[in-house]
Scaffold this motif. Structure first.
Motif, short mmCIF file in Angstrom:
data_model
loop_
_atom_site.label_atom_id
_atom_site.label_comp_id
_atom_site.label_asym_id
_atom_site.label_seq_id
_atom_site.Cartn_x
_atom_site.Cartn_y
_atom_site.Cartn_z
N LEU A 88 1.04 -1.19 0.14
CA LEU A 88 0.04 0.14 0.07
C LEU A 88 0.79 1.27 -0.15
O LEU A 88 0.91 1.90 1.02
N PRO A 89 1.58 1.41 -1.30
CA PRO A 89 2.65 2.64 -1.17
C PRO A 89 1.79 3.92 -1.01
O PRO A 89 2.80 4.98 -0.78
N PHE A 90 0.67 3.80 -1.59
CA PHE A 90 0.02 5.46 -1.84
C PHE A 90 0.92 6.24 -2.71
O PHE A 90 1.19 7.41 -2.14
N ARG A 91 1.72 5.81 -3.56
CA ARG A 91 2.38 6.80 -4.28
C ARG A 91 1.76 7.47 -5.49
O ARG A 91 2.13 8.67 -5.63
N GLU A 92 0.70 6.76 -6.12
CA GLU A 92 0.11 7.69 -7.36
C GLU A 92 -1.43 7.96 -6.93
O GLU A 92 -1.68 8.98 -7.57
N SER A 93 -2.00 7.24 -5.99
CA SER A 93 -3.31 7.36 -5.83
C SER A 93 -3.83 6.75 -4.64
O SER A 93 -3.28 5.99 -4.03
N THR A 152 -22.42 9.47 9.32
CA THR A 152 -22.22 10.30 8.10
C THR A 152 -21.17 9.50 7.44
O THR A 152 -19.85 9.09 8.08
N HIS A 153 -21.29 9.17 6.06
CA HIS A 153 -20.10 8.51 5.20
C HIS A 153 -19.41 9.51 4.70
O HIS A 153 -19.71 10.50 4.24
N VAL A 154 -17.92 9.41 4.92
CA VAL A 154 -17.05 10.26 4.44
C VAL A 154 -15.64 9.61 3.84
O VAL A 154 -15.62 8.54 4.11
N ALA A 155 -15.26 10.27 2.65
CA ALA A 155 -14.44 9.56 1.80
C ALA A 155 -13.35 10.92 1.34
O ALA A 155 -13.74 12.03 1.07
N MET A 156 -12.07 10.28 0.98
CA MET A 156 -11.00 11.20 0.73
C MET A 156 -10.48 10.46 -0.39
O MET A 156 -9.97 9.33 -0.53
N THR A 157 -10.18 11.36 -1.89
CA THR A 157 -9.46 10.78 -2.87
C THR A 157 -8.39 11.63 -3.20
O THR A 157 -8.44 12.76 -3.23
N LEU A 222 -10.80 6.07 -6.23
CA LEU A 222 -12.14 5.47 -6.76
C LEU A 222 -13.01 6.72 -7.24
O LEU A 222 -12.96 8.07 -6.97
N SER A 223 -13.83 6.43 -8.47
CA SER A 223 -14.72 7.47 -8.77
C SER A 223 -15.92 8.01 -8.04
O SER A 223 -16.13 7.07 -6.93
N GLU A 226 -18.13 4.79 -7.95
CA GLU A 226 -17.72 3.87 -7.18
C GLU A 226 -17.93 3.99 -5.46
O GLU A 226 -18.30 3.23 -4.71
N ILE A 227 -17.76 5.24 -5.24
CA ILE A 227 -17.86 5.75 -3.90
C ILE A 227 -19.46 5.81 -3.33
O ILE A 227 -19.80 5.29 -2.20
N ARG A 228 -20.43 6.14 -4.28
CA ARG A 228 -21.84 6.09 -3.83
C ARG A 228 -22.01 4.73 -3.87
O ARG A 228 -22.85 4.35 -2.90
N GLN A 229 -21.67 3.73 -4.76
CA GLN A 229 -22.00 2.27 -4.45
C GLN A 229 -21.41 1.73 -3.17
O GLN A 229 -21.94 0.98 -2.58
N ALA A 230 -20.27 2.14 -2.52
CA ALA A 230 -19.97 1.84 -1.23
C ALA A 230 -20.67 2.31 -0.22
O ALA A 230 -20.98 1.65 0.72
N VAL A 231 -21.35 3.54 -0.39
CA VAL A 231 -22.10 4.02 0.62
C VAL A 231 -23.32 3.30 0.79
O VAL A 231 -24.07 2.87 1.53
N GLY A 232 -23.82 2.98 -0.52
CA GLY A 232 -25.02 2.05 -0.55
C GLY A 232 -25.06 0.62 -0.55
O GLY A 232 -26.16 -0.07 -0.53
N ALA A 233 -23.74 0.14 -0.15
CA ALA A 233 -23.52 -1.23 -0.27
C ALA A 233 -24.32 -2.10 0.89
O ALA A 233 -24.79 -3.36 0.74
N GLY A 234 -24.45 -1.24 2.40
CA GLY A 234 -25.06 -1.82 3.12
C GLY A 234 -26.58 -1.63 3.17
O GLY A 234 -26.85 -0.27 2.70
#
Length: 239
Positions: A88-93, A152-157, A222-223, A226-234
């Motif tokens: 998980l280098p987090f080098r490019e994204s 609240t669902h939060v995300a950072m990309t 993630l686009s 894809e983030i909206r899909q993760a929010v609604g996964a449960g």
């Protein structure tokens, strides 16, 4: 600071020095107009008003002066340390997301943190994320505040290939409107360092005050779909 409880301290030298604070009433809510009286037998009675959950109360606590001589436990923040991994280098994204439920609004509350590399946190109630790229640090702050006491669902990309070269923040699956955005210059790759990644932080003043659940971390950006899909996964938000 950072509390909505009623506290007391005592001085035995006419106010020149003061002992440790004790919590008299952790009820929370709006409160004030505190008044105390000491009786002949040494007991102290403290009263104040408190407005919480739509109910206005007069609350009281009777205690003995000796309570100030009993050591009080220090609050230890909870955190999870994820050791450094070259996988998980987090080098490019990167993408980091979680459900959060703040208990109170503080000045700073870390959700994710890697020392001098990245952070996603609450900044006086607003979602704030930054990444240290090779060229310069860049940061984004939401206009919206994250509600206290609610999930609240939060995300950072972040992606070095993003033409805008900026951190992107998402609240409940939708990209946030930004109060401020700082863009990188020069090389947009994320700096590398063999340091652990923390959920919350071991630094007590900056620890997340509340609950964090359903954490997901990706070494890709993630686009929004894809983030909206993760929010609604449960079926429901965390409980």
């Amino acid at each position: 600071p950072h509390t909505t409880d009623t506290r007391a301290s005592i001085s035995r030298d006419g106010g020149h020095t003061w002992g440790n604070e004790i919590v008299l009433d952790p009820n929370g809510g709006d409160r004030g107009y505190t008044s105390s009286v000491q009786f002949d037998d040494g007991r102290i009675l403290t009263l104040n008003y408190s407005t919480k959950d739509g109910c206005v109360q007069v609350r009281s606590r009777s205690f003995d002066e000796s309570i100030f001589d009993i050591p009080t436990a220090k609050r230890s923040p909870g955190h999870i340390e994820i050791p450094y991994s070259p996988e998980l280098p987090f080098r490019e994204s990167l993408t980091m997301m979680a459900w959060i439920k703040p208990a109170q609004e503080h000045r700073y509350q870390r959700i994710f943190w890697k020392d001098r590399i990245l952070s996603l946190y609450l900044n006086q109630g607003k979602l704030d994320g930054w990444v240290m790229a090779t060229g310069a640090a860049q940061d984004a702050v939401s206009k919206a505040r994250i509600p206290v006491g609610e999930w609240t669902h939060v995300a950072m990309t972040y992606s070095a290939a993003d033409p805008q070269h900026q951190v992107r923040l998402y609240i409940n699956g939708e990209e946030a409107e930004y109060a401020t955005v700082e863009h990188t210059v020069g090389d947009h790759l994320i700096q590398t360092a063999e340091r652990p990644l923390f959920i919350s932080t071991p630094e007590a003043p900056l620890a997340f005050d509340g609950l964090i659940d359903d954490v997901r971390i990706y070494s890709e950006s993630l686009s929004s779909g894809e983030i909206r899909q993760a929010v609604g996964a449960g079926e429901t938000t965390p409980r």
